[in-house]
Every structure is written in structure tokens, then in C-alpha cells.
Design a protein around this motif. Structure first.
Motif, PDB file in Angstrom:
ATOM      1  N   PRO A 116     -42.848 -66.235  -9.307  1.00 51.21           N
ATOM      2  CA  PRO A 116     -42.285 -66.905  -8.103  1.00 51.21           C
ATOM      3  C   PRO A 116     -42.074 -65.991  -7.197  1.00 51.21           C
ATOM      4  O   PRO A 116     -41.046 -64.575  -7.092  1.00 51.21           O
ATOM      5  CB  PRO A 116     -41.127 -68.093  -8.008  1.00 51.21           C
ATOM      6  N   THR A 117     -42.449 -65.554  -5.706  1.00 51.59           N
ATOM      7  CA  THR A 117     -41.541 -65.222  -5.228  1.00 51.59           C
ATOM      8  C   THR A 117     -39.950 -64.898  -4.906  1.00 51.59           C
ATOM      9  O   THR A 117     -39.669 -63.473  -5.424  1.00 51.59           O
ATOM     10  CB  THR A 117     -42.340 -65.092  -3.559  1.00 51.59           C
ATOM     11  N   ALA A 118     -39.606 -65.796  -4.908  1.00 53.39           N
ATOM     12  CA  ALA A 118     -37.977 -65.621  -5.017  1.00 53.39           C
ATOM     13  C   ALA A 118     -37.343 -65.589  -6.026  1.00 53.39           C
ATOM     14  O   ALA A 118     -35.928 -65.005  -6.474  1.00 53.39           O
ATOM     15  CB  ALA A 118     -37.463 -67.328  -4.403  1.00 53.39           C
ATOM     16  N   GLY A 119     -38.170 -65.493  -7.113  1.00 55.65           N
ATOM     17  CA  GLY A 119     -37.441 -65.069  -8.583  1.00 55.65           C
ATOM     18  C   GLY A 119     -37.660 -66.320  -9.736  1.00 55.65           C
ATOM     19  O   GLY A 119     -37.758 -67.101  -9.025  1.00 55.65           O
ATOM     20  N   ILE A 120     -37.905 -66.030 -11.105  1.00 52.04           N
ATOM     21  CA  ILE A 120     -37.891 -66.473 -12.025  1.00 52.04           C
ATOM     22  C   ILE A 120     -36.796 -67.468 -11.617  1.00 52.04           C
ATOM     23  O   ILE A 120     -35.329 -67.414 -11.614  1.00 52.04           O
ATOM     24  CB  ILE A 120     -38.064 -66.341 -12.945  1.00 52.04           C
ATOM     25  N   SER A 142     -34.854 -60.768  -4.543  1.00 45.74           N
ATOM     26  CA  SER A 142     -35.305 -58.999  -3.902  1.00 45.74           C
ATOM     27  C   SER A 142     -35.066 -58.226  -4.552  1.00 45.74           C
ATOM     28  O   SER A 142     -34.430 -57.630  -5.633  1.00 45.74           O
ATOM     29  CB  SER A 142     -33.992 -59.105  -1.909  1.00 45.74           C
ATOM     30  N   VAL A 143     -35.916 -56.960  -3.931  1.00 43.96           N
ATOM     31  CA  VAL A 143     -35.601 -55.940  -4.813  1.00 43.96           C
ATOM     32  C   VAL A 143     -34.603 -54.070  -3.986  1.00 43.96           C
ATOM     33  O   VAL A 143     -34.370 -53.837  -3.499  1.00 43.96           O
ATOM     34  CB  VAL A 143     -37.598 -54.713  -5.014  1.00 43.96           C
ATOM     35  N   SER A 170     -43.529 -59.437  -2.517  1.00 44.83           N
ATOM     36  CA  SER A 170     -43.462 -60.457  -3.403  1.00 44.83           C
ATOM     37  C   SER A 170     -42.211 -60.476  -4.592  1.00 44.83           C
ATOM     38  O   SER A 170     -41.410 -59.912  -3.714  1.00 44.83           O
ATOM     39  CB  SER A 170     -45.053 -60.658  -4.409  1.00 44.83           C
ATOM     40  N   ASN A 171     -42.709 -60.565  -5.198  1.00 46.73           N
ATOM     41  CA  ASN A 171     -41.481 -61.072  -6.594  1.00 46.73           C
ATOM     42  C   ASN A 171     -40.915 -59.122  -6.649  1.00 46.73           C
ATOM     43  O   ASN A 171     -41.886 -58.063  -6.615  1.00 46.73           O
ATOM     44  CB  ASN A 171     -41.982 -61.076  -6.959  1.00 46.73           C
TER      45      ASN A 171
END
Ligand SMILES: Cc1ncc(COP(=O)(O)O)c(C=O)c1O
Length: 396
Positions: free
Chosen positions: A65-69, A96-97, A267-268
């Protein structure tokens, strides 16, 4: 090549540029005493690496998922509750990164052309440029060393306008290492009370604390929570700078807007990095204390060494791994017949003629200061101090 107008509003990161130059010299075999690095010189703990390796081996290599697992967002909520007494649900968290990416997303999601963001000087170099990239206008409030780099609440009141959309707080601070006291935070909270601006709390150095207690502004003013966004990450506390993982927790509409930007850009965050971060947040924390004790010893060494230099005054930082000595006492002096004049000139001479890499204060909004990171060995600190003594001795 014709480039976008927005590129003209920003400049290269001076710290990244200086670090690259110091590293290039070192690669040529030049023995540089480097005080530029914004990262702990410790390795990432083994159990964190192992978690990422295990996840790779288990095939955890797909989009998440984009927001993180979900389990990582839950672990972040548990951390915010345990360490900061802040209550968030996973849908209020965006992974985020790096914290830098979290901050970038915030400004992109928040600002319209000409919107203002209050930034306290001295500031981390990326805040103003990120605001500019989003079309915003940084509004600077000067803080002073005599006041522990805490802002004057009256100055905040004066700076708030109908266009103010946010104020950025960073304690412990990069570059000053200053930590806001309860009283300082209460002053800020009182100043923003009558305004609806967002409070961006960059807590990335939270765990690197030598004195006092870490407080988020919400710990002294719970009523600010609905307009608070907390930014934190794995880089500094867990020595995971290269992994690139940070997060933001805040009001749902803001987090959803930030997620949309992330959906359409990166994305993720990298799948196995998220597993490493999950292990870090759930695992033992004794190595943080070990790292902090080593930093504490280095802080003593570098602060006393700098204060022994004529014309240099160095405040003892309460947190992070930077010292921010006042070198205004050197600016009128001359090197090879020419007055020094600026901290940028000092840092240039130090690198070229004395093989010491330090960052000038101007890019942090504080001319007359230098920033030295003590995330380096005691041996390098001793060597660098010796070279700084040679530099001061060479001045007339
Ligand atoms: C004040 C501050 N905020 C945020 C960051 C970004 O950290 P990250 O590595 O998580 O992007 C840094 C890194 O130097 C920093 O000094």
C-alpha cells in the motif's frame, strides 16, 4: 535546455554539496577531517538488517500500500503513544521515503502560491527550499543563542498573517542542537493560539538527547493536536539514513492529500525497508543509549576544544549531533593578508588549506556561525581540532 521556472527558486543543498566535495577529496587520498555528515557513524543494528534480509528471502518484493504496510503504520501509532503520548490511528499515518519526503509531501499538499510558512532561524537547509518548491513563501523568525535558540512568542505573533499556513518546529534542532524547554513550547503554543495555522513538528532527532526531556508541543498544549503534524523517521535514532524511511502523523484530510501526491509520484516506500523499520520499532533499543553515550563524550570533547580557540564561542547542544559555534570573533581577522569576512570564506579556507570540512552558518540562516557534526570518531575530532588551532594561529 529550458527548465521549469520553479527550479530557479531553489538552490542545491549546501550540506550535500560540501559533503560530496569532502568525500571526493578523501577519494583522491587527501586526509580530510570531515564534520559535515548529517548521519550517525554507527552501523544499522544487525536485527534490523536481518529483518529486511528475511523479508527479501521470503519474496516480500512487491508493491505495498502507498501509505506503508498496515503493521508498520500500527507500530508507528504504538511508538507515538508509548514515546510521545500522542494518539493516532493507522489511517492518520503516511510512511514515506525519509522524513525529508514526508516534509516535501506536507508542503505540496498544504500550500497555494504565496502562502506563508514560518521558519525559525537557524533552520535545517531544506525547509525554505521545500516551501519555495511548493510555491510558498518562507517567513523567517530569528532566534538567538542567548535565549537557547527559542523563539520570542511576540515575534511569532507579529509574523502570523492571514496567509500563514504553517510553522515549522525542530527540536532537537539541526543545526543548533538546541532543545525546546517546556516554557519555550508553552510560549509558542500561546502565540499560535488565535491562528489556525498547521504546526509541523520535525522530531527526527528526538532520541539524540543529552540533557532534559524530549517534548512535542502537543505535550504542553493538547488542544493543538487537531492541527499538528508530527514528522519522524528511522534515519537518526536507528542509524538508517541510507534506508530512506520516514513518516508523518496528523489530521486525516492532510494525510490523505499527502498520500494522493505520493500515489502519483513514488508510490510505497521500498517493501523490505518497511520490514526493517517494523523490526526497529518493535525491537530492543539499548543500542540507542550506547550511541547517545558515545555522542555525549564526543560533545564534551568538541565543545571544550572549540571554546579553547580564541574568537570562537561554542554553546553546548542539548541534543542532535551538531555543534554550532559562534565565529563572529574571527570575521574581522585576516588570513594571508585578506580579511575573513564571512563564515563561507572560513569554511573554504579550512577545506582548501587545512583539510577540515565544516558547513558555514549562512545556509542555515545564521551568518557568523559554523556547523560541525560530531557524528564522527573521537580521533577525527582530535585531529580536526588540532587543524582548527593551526588555522586560528595563522590569522592576523
Ligand atoms: C532536521 C531534519 N529533518 C529531517 C531530516 C531528514 O531525514 P531523513 O533521512 O529521514 O529524510 C534531516 C536530515 O538531515 C534533518 O536534519
Amino acid at each position: 535546455m529550458q527548465l521549469a521556472q520553479r527550479i530557479k527558486a531553489i538552490k542545491p543543498s549546501p550540506t550535500l554539496a560540501l559533503n560530496a566535495r569532502a568525500k571526493a577529496l578523501a577519494a583522491q587520498g587527501v586526509d580530510v577531517a570531515g564534520f559535515v555528515a548529517g548521519e550517525p557513524d554507527f552501523d544499522t543494528p544487525e536485527f534490523i538488517k536481518q529483518a529486511a534480509i528475511d523479508s527479501l528471502k521470503a519474496g516480500f518484493t512487491k508493491y505495498t500500500p502507498t501509505a506503508g504496510i498496515p503493521e508498520l503504520r500500527e507500530a508507528i501509532c504504538a511508538k507515538l503513544q508509548r514515546d510521545n503520548q500522542l494518539t493516532y490511528t493507522p489511517d492518520q499515518v503516511l510512511v514515506s521515503v525519509g522524513a525529508k519526503h514526508s516534509l516535501y509531501n506536507i508542503f505540496q499538499a498544504l500550500l497555494n502560491e504565496g502562502d506563508e510558512v514560518i521558519i525559525l532561524t537557524p533552520y535545517w537547509v531544506s525547509y525554505p527550499d521545500m516551501v519555495l518548491l511548493a510555491g510558498g513563501r518562507p517567513v523567517f523568525i530569528e532566534t538567538r543563542e542567548e535565549n537557547g535558540f527559542a523563539p520570542d512568542p511576540e515575534a511569532i505573533r507579529r509574523a502570523l498573517t492571514p496567509r500563514t499556513r504553517a510553522i515549522v518546529l525542530n527540536s532537537p534542532s539541526n543545526p543548533s542542537g538546541a532543545v525546546f524547554s517546556r516554557a519555550a513550547l508553552e510560549g509558542i503554543a500561546a502565540a499560535v493560539k488565535g491562528h489556525d495555522c498547521l504546526i509541523i513538528s520535525d522530531d527526527i532527532y528526538e532520541k539524540l538527547l543529552y540533557e532534559g526531556q524530549f517534548l512535542n508541543i502537543a505535550n504542553v498544549a493538547a488542544d493543538l493536536v487537531p492541527r499538528l503534524v508530527v514528522v519522524n523517521g528511522m534515519s537518526k535514532a536507528y542509524s538508517m539514513t541510507g534506508w530512506r524511511l520516514g513518516y508523518a502523523a496528523g489530521p486525516k484530510p492532510l494525510i490523505s492529500a499527502m498520500q494522493m501526491i505520493q500515489d502519483q509520484s513514488t508510490s510505497n516506500p521500498t517493501s523490505m525497508v518497511q520490514k526493517g523499520a517494523l523490526a526497529a520499532l518493535k525491537g530492543p533499543t539499548d543500542f540507542i543509549a550506547t550511541m547517545v553515550e558515545e555522542f555525549r563524550a564526543r560533545r564534551e570533547l568538541i565543545v571544550s576544544g572549540l571554546n579553547a580557540l580564541e574568537g570562537v564561542k561554542c554553546r553546548k547542544p542539548e541534543g542532535a549531533f551538531y555543534v554550532f559555534p559562534d565565529v563572529r570573533g574571527l570575521l574581522q581577522r585576516s588570513y594571508k593578508g585578506a580579511p575573513l569576512g564571512t563564515s563561507a570564506r572560513i569554511s573554504e579556507i579550512l577545506l582548501d588549506d587545512f583539510r577540515v570540512a565544516v558547513v558555514p552558518g549562512a545556509p542555515f540562516g545564521a551568518e557568523g556561525y559554523l556547523r560541525l557534526s560530531f557524528a564522527t570518531s573521537r580521533e577525527v575530532i582530535q585531529k580536526g581540532l588540532g587543524r582548527l588551532r593551526d588555522f586560528v594561529a595563522a590569522l592576523s
